[in-house]
Design a protein around this motif. Structure first.
Motif, PDB file in Angstrom:
ATOM      1  N   ARG A   1     -10.874   5.692 -14.460  1.00 45.48           N
ATOM      2  CA  ARG A   1     -10.719   5.430 -13.035  1.00 45.48           C
ATOM      3  C   ARG A   1     -11.226   4.033 -12.694  1.00 45.48           C
ATOM      4  O   ARG A   1     -10.589   3.288 -11.956  1.00 45.48           O
ATOM      5  CB  ARG A   1     -11.474   6.476 -12.224  1.00 45.48           C
ATOM      6  CG  ARG A   1     -11.359   6.293 -10.737  1.00 45.48           C
ATOM      7  CD  ARG A   1     -12.148   7.378 -10.006  1.00 45.48           C
ATOM      8  NE  ARG A   1     -12.126   7.152  -8.599  1.00 45.48           N
ATOM      9  CZ  ARG A   1     -12.994   6.378  -7.934  1.00 45.48           C
ATOM     10  NH1 ARG A   1     -13.949   5.757  -8.585  1.00 45.48           N
ATOM     11  NH2 ARG A   1     -12.904   6.226  -6.646  1.00 45.48           N
ATOM     12  N   ARG A   2     -12.376   3.654 -13.245  1.00 46.91           N
ATOM     13  CA  ARG A   2     -12.950   2.334 -12.989  1.00 46.91           C
ATOM     14  C   ARG A   2     -11.997   1.235 -13.485  1.00 46.91           C
ATOM     15  O   ARG A   2     -11.750   0.251 -12.797  1.00 46.91           O
ATOM     16  CB  ARG A   2     -14.302   2.215 -13.676  1.00 46.91           C
ATOM     17  CG  ARG A   2     -15.061   0.968 -13.279  1.00 46.91           C
ATOM     18  CD  ARG A   2     -16.433   0.890 -13.922  1.00 46.91           C
ATOM     19  NE  ARG A   2     -17.200   2.097 -13.690  1.00 46.91           N
ATOM     20  CZ  ARG A   2     -17.919   2.722 -14.626  1.00 46.91           C
ATOM     21  NH1 ARG A   2     -17.964   2.232 -15.849  1.00 46.91           N
ATOM     22  NH2 ARG A   2     -18.593   3.802 -14.347  1.00 46.91           N
ATOM     23  N   THR A   3     -11.448   1.440 -14.688  1.00 45.22           N
ATOM     24  CA  THR A   3     -10.503   0.466 -15.243  1.00 45.22           C
ATOM     25  C   THR A   3      -9.239   0.387 -14.397  1.00 45.22           C
ATOM     26  O   THR A   3      -8.736  -0.706 -14.101  1.00 45.22           O
ATOM     27  CB  THR A   3     -10.141   0.846 -16.693  1.00 45.22           C
ATOM     28  OG1 THR A   3     -11.333   0.914 -17.455  1.00 45.22           O
ATOM     29  CG2 THR A   3      -9.200  -0.162 -17.304  1.00 45.22           C
ATOM     30  N   PHE A   4      -8.734   1.544 -13.990  1.00 42.92           N
ATOM     31  CA  PHE A   4      -7.517   1.570 -13.177  1.00 42.92           C
ATOM     32  C   PHE A   4      -7.728   0.872 -11.846  1.00 42.92           C
ATOM     33  O   PHE A   4      -6.870   0.095 -11.393  1.00 42.92           O
ATOM     34  CB  PHE A   4      -7.063   3.009 -12.936  1.00 42.92           C
ATOM     35  CG  PHE A   4      -5.947   3.116 -11.946  1.00 42.92           C
ATOM     36  CD1 PHE A   4      -4.649   2.795 -12.305  1.00 42.92           C
ATOM     37  CD2 PHE A   4      -6.197   3.508 -10.637  1.00 42.92           C
ATOM     38  CE1 PHE A   4      -3.627   2.866 -11.385  1.00 42.92           C
ATOM     39  CE2 PHE A   4      -5.182   3.574  -9.718  1.00 42.92           C
ATOM     40  CZ  PHE A   4      -3.891   3.265 -10.087  1.00 42.92           C
TER      41      PHE A   4
ATOM     42  N   GLU B   1      -6.484  -6.175  -9.071  1.00 45.13           N
ATOM     43  CA  GLU B   1      -6.064  -7.487  -9.569  1.00 45.13           C
ATOM     44  C   GLU B   1      -4.546  -7.665  -9.460  1.00 45.13           C
ATOM     45  O   GLU B   1      -4.052  -8.733  -9.097  1.00 45.13           O
ATOM     46  CB  GLU B   1      -6.521  -7.663 -11.022  1.00 45.13           C
ATOM     47  CG  GLU B   1      -6.236  -9.015 -11.607  1.00 45.13           C
ATOM     48  CD  GLU B   1      -7.044 -10.140 -10.990  1.00 45.13           C
ATOM     49  OE1 GLU B   1      -6.662 -11.308 -11.189  1.00 45.13           O
ATOM     50  OE2 GLU B   1      -8.036  -9.865 -10.295  1.00 45.13           O
ATOM     51  N   LEU B   2      -3.798  -6.593  -9.751  1.00 43.53           N
ATOM     52  CA  LEU B   2      -2.340  -6.667  -9.630  1.00 43.53           C
ATOM     53  C   LEU B   2      -1.907  -6.904  -8.195  1.00 43.53           C
ATOM     54  O   LEU B   2      -0.985  -7.677  -7.927  1.00 43.53           O
ATOM     55  CB  LEU B   2      -1.695  -5.397 -10.174  1.00 43.53           C
ATOM     56  CG  LEU B   2      -1.563  -5.328 -11.681  1.00 43.53           C
ATOM     57  CD1 LEU B   2      -1.038  -3.961 -12.108  1.00 43.53           C
ATOM     58  CD2 LEU B   2      -0.650  -6.415 -12.197  1.00 43.53           C
ATOM     59  N   LYS B   3      -2.551  -6.237  -7.252  1.00 46.21           N
ATOM     60  CA  LYS B   3      -2.225  -6.458  -5.839  1.00 46.21           C
ATOM     61  C   LYS B   3      -2.534  -7.894  -5.427  1.00 46.21           C
ATOM     62  O   LYS B   3      -1.783  -8.512  -4.675  1.00 46.21           O
ATOM     63  CB  LYS B   3      -2.994  -5.477  -4.958  1.00 46.21           C
ATOM     64  CG  LYS B   3      -2.410  -4.092  -4.961  1.00 46.21           C
ATOM     65  CD  LYS B   3      -3.055  -3.260  -3.878  1.00 46.21           C
ATOM     66  CE  LYS B   3      -2.475  -1.876  -3.861  1.00 46.21           C
ATOM     67  NZ  LYS B   3      -1.158  -1.827  -3.259  1.00 46.21           N
ATOM     68  N   ARG B   4      -3.631  -8.438  -5.926  1.00 44.97           N
ATOM     69  CA  ARG B   4      -3.977  -9.823  -5.620  1.00 44.97           C
ATOM     70  C   ARG B   4      -2.928 -10.773  -6.179  1.00 44.97           C
ATOM     71  O   ARG B   4      -2.450 -11.686  -5.491  1.00 44.97           O
ATOM     72  CB  ARG B   4      -5.353 -10.159  -6.196  1.00 44.97           C
ATOM     73  CG  ARG B   4      -5.868 -11.523  -5.783  1.00 44.97           C
ATOM     74  CD  ARG B   4      -7.168 -11.853  -6.491  1.00 44.97           C
ATOM     75  NE  ARG B   4      -6.970 -12.133  -7.898  1.00 44.97           N
ATOM     76  CZ  ARG B   4      -6.497 -13.277  -8.391  1.00 44.97           C
ATOM     77  NH1 ARG B   4      -6.151 -14.249  -7.574  1.00 44.97           N
ATOM     78  NH2 ARG B   4      -6.350 -13.460  -9.687  1.00 44.97           N
ATOM     79  N   LEU B   5      -2.526 -10.547  -7.432  1.00 41.84           N
ATOM     80  CA  LEU B   5      -1.511 -11.406  -8.054  1.00 41.84           C
ATOM     81  C   LEU B   5      -0.163 -11.285  -7.350  1.00 41.84           C
ATOM     82  O   LEU B   5       0.555 -12.273  -7.190  1.00 41.84           O
ATOM     83  CB  LEU B   5      -1.362 -11.056  -9.537  1.00 41.84           C
ATOM     84  CG  LEU B   5      -2.528 -11.471 -10.432  1.00 41.84           C
ATOM     85  CD1 LEU B   5      -2.329 -10.921 -11.837  1.00 41.84           C
ATOM     86  CD2 LEU B   5      -2.672 -12.973 -10.448  1.00 41.84           C
ATOM     87  N   GLU B   6       0.177 -10.075  -6.940  1.00 43.03           N
ATOM     88  CA  GLU B   6       1.445  -9.887  -6.219  1.00 43.03           C
ATOM     89  C   GLU B   6       1.411 -10.619  -4.885  1.00 43.03           C
ATOM     90  O   GLU B   6       2.400 -11.239  -4.474  1.00 43.03           O
ATOM     91  CB  GLU B   6       1.711  -8.407  -5.999  1.00 43.03           C
ATOM     92  CG  GLU B   6       3.035  -8.150  -5.337  1.00 43.03           C
ATOM     93  CD  GLU B   6       3.294  -6.678  -5.071  1.00 43.03           C
ATOM     94  OE1 GLU B   6       4.443  -6.355  -4.734  1.00 43.03           O
ATOM     95  OE2 GLU B   6       2.359  -5.865  -5.193  1.00 43.03           O
TER      96      GLU B   6
END
Length: 103
Positions: free
Chosen positions: A44-47, A53-58
């Motif tokens: 869960r922590r990794t996810f 991070e993916l939302k930030r990059l998007e």
């Protein structure tokens, strides 16, 4: 109750009920439960970190598209009289294609 709280409580009671039922029927499951909970917490922590991070990059990747749309809408009074619609259309297509291409 708010709908989100209701959904959370339903899920919680289903998980707790499943664990209690499994523990009553097969008590040795209690030996396996702590490592599974630890594994779940780590996953869960990794996810969460990865999805954040993916939302930030998007958001960063989409910002040129939003900037282009905003620029076009605020300058529409200048774009139309100067007949630059085709220029802005092709510019938007380039930005959009760069954003949606496969890596």
């Amino acid at each position: 109750f708010p709908l989100t709280l209701y959904d959370f409580l339903v899920g919680l009671f289903m998980v707790v009920g499943g664990i209690v039922t499994a523990s009553v029927v097969l008590p040795f499951i209690l030996l396996v439960l702590p490592p599974l909970i630890l594994c779940f917490v780590r996953l869960r922590r990794t996810f969460l970190a990865t999805s954040r991070e993916l939302k930030r990059l998007e958001g960063i990747a989409r910002s040129p598209i939003y900037a282009m749309i905003s620029e076009s809408l605020t300058g529409i009074a200048t774009i139309r009289p100067n007949r630059k619609l085709d220029y802005f259309k092709s510019k938007f297509e380039r930005i959009h294609n760069a954003h949606t291409k496969a890596y």
